[in-house]
Design an enzyme around this catalytic site. Sequence first.
Site, mmCIF file in Angstrom:
data_model
loop_
_atom_site.group_PDB
_atom_site.id
_atom_site.type_symbol
_atom_site.label_atom_id
_atom_site.label_comp_id
_atom_site.label_asym_id
_atom_site.label_seq_id
_atom_site.Cartn_x
_atom_site.Cartn_y
_atom_site.Cartn_z
ATOM 1 N N ALA A 1 0.877 -1.179 0.000
ATOM 2 C CA ALA A 1 0.000 0.000 0.000
ATOM 3 C C ALA A 1 0.912 1.227 0.000
ATOM 4 C CB ALA A 1 -0.874 -0.022 1.247
ATOM 5 N N GLU B 1 -0.645 -9.301 -1.301
ATOM 6 C CA GLU B 1 -2.087 -9.569 -1.175
ATOM 7 C C GLU B 1 -2.793 -9.536 -2.522
ATOM 8 O OE1 GLU B 1 -2.221 -6.607 2.046
ATOM 9 O OE2 GLU B 1 -3.411 -8.075 3.125
ATOM 10 N N GLY C 1 0.617 -5.150 0.574
ATOM 11 C CA GLY C 1 -0.530 -5.170 -0.336
ATOM 12 C C GLY C 1 -0.196 -5.792 -1.674
ATOM 13 N N GLU D 1 4.256 -5.793 6.940
ATOM 14 C CA GLU D 1 3.491 -4.754 7.628
ATOM 15 C C GLU D 1 3.816 -4.684 9.118
ATOM 16 O OE1 GLU D 1 2.403 -6.822 5.372
ATOM 17 O OE2 GLU D 1 0.789 -5.991 4.169
HETATM 18 N N1 T1G Z 1 4.649 3.368 0.084
HETATM 19 C C1 T1G Z 1 5.124 4.595 -0.215
HETATM 20 N N2 T1G Z 1 6.411 4.865 -0.509
HETATM 21 C C2 T1G Z 1 7.258 3.826 -0.479
HETATM 22 C C3 T1G Z 1 6.859 2.505 -0.178
HETATM 23 C C4 T1G Z 1 5.475 2.306 0.117
HETATM 24 N N3 T1G Z 1 4.996 1.093 0.394
HETATM 25 N N4 T1G Z 1 7.945 1.702 -0.239
HETATM 26 C C5 T1G Z 1 8.983 2.484 -0.567
HETATM 27 N N5 T1G Z 1 8.578 3.755 -0.716
HETATM 28 C C6 T1G Z 1 9.411 4.895 -1.111
HETATM 29 C C7 T1G Z 1 10.517 5.166 -0.102
HETATM 30 O O1 T1G Z 1 10.027 6.000 0.923
HETATM 31 C C8 T1G Z 1 11.543 5.858 -0.970
HETATM 32 O O2 T1G Z 1 11.082 7.194 -1.169
HETATM 33 C C9 T1G Z 1 11.411 5.143 -2.302
HETATM 34 O O3 T1G Z 1 10.099 4.547 -2.301
HETATM 35 C C10 T1G Z 1 12.441 4.072 -2.497
HETATM 36 O O4 T1G Z 1 12.342 3.228 -1.334
HETATM 37 C C11 T1G Z 1 -2.932 -3.082 3.151
HETATM 38 C C12 T1G Z 1 -1.289 -1.751 4.718
HETATM 39 C C13 T1G Z 1 10.275 -1.868 -1.589
HETATM 40 C C14 T1G Z 1 12.176 -3.083 -0.484
HETATM 41 O O5 T1G Z 1 6.372 -2.191 4.030
HETATM 42 O O6 T1G Z 1 10.612 -2.250 2.051
HETATM 43 O O7 T1G Z 1 0.827 -2.843 2.196
HETATM 44 O O8 T1G Z 1 13.026 8.386 -0.099
HETATM 45 O O9 T1G Z 1 14.685 3.687 -0.582
HETATM 46 O O10 T1G Z 1 15.977 0.336 -0.869
HETATM 47 O O11 T1G Z 1 -1.681 -4.898 3.794
HETATM 48 O O12 T1G Z 1 11.135 0.446 -0.087
HETATM 49 O O13 T1G Z 1 12.967 8.030 -2.578
HETATM 50 O O14 T1G Z 1 11.344 9.635 -1.490
HETATM 51 O O15 T1G Z 1 13.316 1.799 0.440
HETATM 52 O O16 T1G Z 1 15.080 -0.187 -3.246
HETATM 53 C C15 T1G Z 1 3.868 -2.738 3.100
HETATM 54 C C16 T1G Z 1 8.170 -0.892 2.241
HETATM 55 C C17 T1G Z 1 3.138 -1.427 3.130
HETATM 56 C C18 T1G Z 1 7.423 -2.167 1.911
HETATM 57 C C19 T1G Z 1 12.566 -1.040 -1.872
HETATM 58 N N6 T1G Z 1 5.053 -2.611 2.279
HETATM 59 N N7 T1G Z 1 9.214 -0.618 1.278
HETATM 60 O O17 T1G Z 1 13.744 -0.740 -1.189
HETATM 61 O O18 T1G Z 1 14.129 1.670 -1.961
HETATM 62 S S1 T1G Z 1 1.706 -1.486 4.154
HETATM 63 C C20 T1G Z 1 6.243 -2.325 2.834
HETATM 64 C C21 T1G Z 1 10.398 -1.308 1.298
HETATM 65 C C22 T1G Z 1 0.617 -2.480 3.305
HETATM 66 C C23 T1G Z 1 -1.554 -3.643 3.181
HETATM 67 C C24 T1G Z 1 -0.612 -2.878 4.058
HETATM 68 C C25 T1G Z 1 11.448 -0.844 0.340
HETATM 69 C C26 T1G Z 1 11.583 -1.736 -0.901
HETATM 70 P P1 T1G Z 1 12.171 8.401 -1.346
HETATM 71 P P2 T1G Z 1 13.679 2.606 -0.737
HETATM 72 P P3 T1G Z 1 14.836 0.250 -1.838
#
Ligand code: T1G
Length: 674
Positions: free
Chosen positions: A62, A104, A101, A124
Amino acid sequence: MSVVRTERHDDILVIISDNPPVNALSAAVRQGLEAGIKEGVADDSIAAMVIRCDGKTFFAGADISEFGKPMQEPILPILVDMIEAAGKPVVAAVHGTALGGGCEVALASHYRIAVPSAKFGTPEVKLGILPGAGGTQRLPRVAGVELALEMTAKGTMIPANRARDAGLIDRLAGEDSLEKDAIAFAREISGIRPVPKSSEKPLTHDPAVFEQFRKANARRFRGYEAPEANIACVEKATQTPYEEGVQFERMQFMKLIMGVQSAAQRHIFFAERKASKIDDVPADIKLRPIKRVGVIGAGTMGGGITMNFLSAGIPVTIVEMQQEALDRGTAIMRKNYEATAAKGRITAEQVEQAMGLLKPTLDMNDLAECDLIIEAVYENMDVKKEVFGKLDKIAKPGAILASNTSFLDVNEIAASTSRPEDVLGMHFFSPANVMKLLEVVRGDKTAGDVLATVMALAKKIRKVAVVAGVCHGFIGNRMLEPRQVEAMKLLMEGATPEQIDKVHVDFGMPMGPFQMSDLAGVDIGWHRDPNRIENIRDALCAEERWGQKKKAGWYDYDDKRNPSPSPRVAEIIEEFRKKSGAAQHEVTTEEIIERTLYPMVNEGARILEEGKAQRASDIDVVWIYGYGWPPYRGGPMFWADTEGLKKIVAGLEKHGFKISALLKEKAEKGERFT
Ligand code: T1G
């Protein structure tokens, strides 16, 4: 321009998301997916659909930046149920990391195909929440309860081959032919009925599995709310039909997302990424190439520092003065790698690969070929200045010269060279090959490209880097000092080491001030004269109570290093209490918090006032990654905001502290640090 488009391949409709950088499931993406599925369902000439993503990865979850704002339709739980309810097969084609997500969406699809390098996760829990779009209900049904618990409650990410073995994906695609293979696969299964639905797969309830998992991870989950909520949702999936379980999941999700812990963990997620940005250096500044690194000193720090680069495939020339020290340091690095290999975390050839990049030498002139040279010699200014004086003559033009000092003045070190613009501090935390934090200390003359180069390199060696200004102790150790001073004063007034440590451990720290001292070594920084006893620490050191390494420090230790309160230390404290004449009183938990944690916030405010940290969230990152501050409290500055700055100021005033002007001003204005 829509971030989602559709492309027809005869009877297969491919729905493609292009939402860089990680295809987060923003409102626009969700709306585009909804439209794409509707198009495929409505068109009788479409036999099956494929969902895939452009760019570096399948949906990475998400859009976290949307949290806390009104969620636009369709919300993800509705969208994934719509995908699963489509009357014809939907195939998820995965590359990169299908996370949260994203995973999912894949689970709600009827089939899943992935390239071998793809990874799957439901992390998450690291944001203090849980998969809130059916993930806790579908994942156990598709991949089994044990793996679902690992992935949801611990946030474990798994590679594609393990996903295939577990049944999470149906097939592996060619690394470079994902779309082609996905279309062929969709055509192959397009006639199969009924269309398989993850939510309808049966599950049996075995309470023992959940109790064992809870017991095995009790220490790891201590203080966190989200892991237990994830476990409860997965358990619910084994006890009730999907429709009921997903309602329970929704309730648990809403409770967590509104809570302080999730706000804290989301704060840290963004804070860690913000820390890598340097406010006054252009993001596209040209970096200096770092092809070979030099390390001076093969001791504990030098060896640990070296391993970070070897593990990232960067050759290292390591210098020592004595062959015996050089051999010992090299042997310890090899032993560390072999221990990791013994745990199955790396292979034997990776050990050889890493060690093959190491060039041990006794000749400092060999550093002439290095692009970055890091000294990890004795923590003494004269020694450091002598080393940098020599480096100035040996290092090639443009080489970056870094000191691993933990508190000395980097400007003074830089001034011992003719190239202060190429000098900065790289303060690694011990053990340097394990701790993620790296304080990058910016000298007054450090050039922007030098700073940016080291910040980028930090990411490459998997460190979380924070820019610190030159001051005593930089950010972390500078804030540690008032905590240690107050802890010693509390001893004089009637508290015991175990009482103070317990308050910190109950707060969520991995250990308290005295346990930390025993681990690091009570004798660190001691003048080594057993006849000179001016304080309790001198008295302990004089009796060789140097901490865990001597099985005696602030605590007594058994052979397994289990601590117990020391009667001898109690006697020593009593002697000094009498000498100090300090009034004794019943010390409470509240007072310990107010006198050891509030002064840390006060010092953090001063660090901001003096411009020694770029932002308050950087200070939080330092304490989370350098000292084990509990992520569910978001770091000292975020925690102070949740406590309320007025309360912090009142507590500091109560105990007579001089209060930072910035802290006082923010408290008066009702502002926050983060
Ligand atoms: N949403 C918004 N921005 C995100 C994002 C996300 N999910 N993931 C990364 N970014 C932004 C991050 O802030 C950065 O921004 C840029 O992308 C590059 O990220 C309903 C509720 C995917 C492994 O927890 O683990 O789904 O600093 O530097 O090292 O069940 O990003 O460039 O402006 O980390 O290559 C669950 C979180 C969400 C994954 C990539 N998903 N992201 O790593 O790049 S909750 C996560 C990561 C959800 C549902 C629930 C990593 C990555 P900026 P980065 P990276």
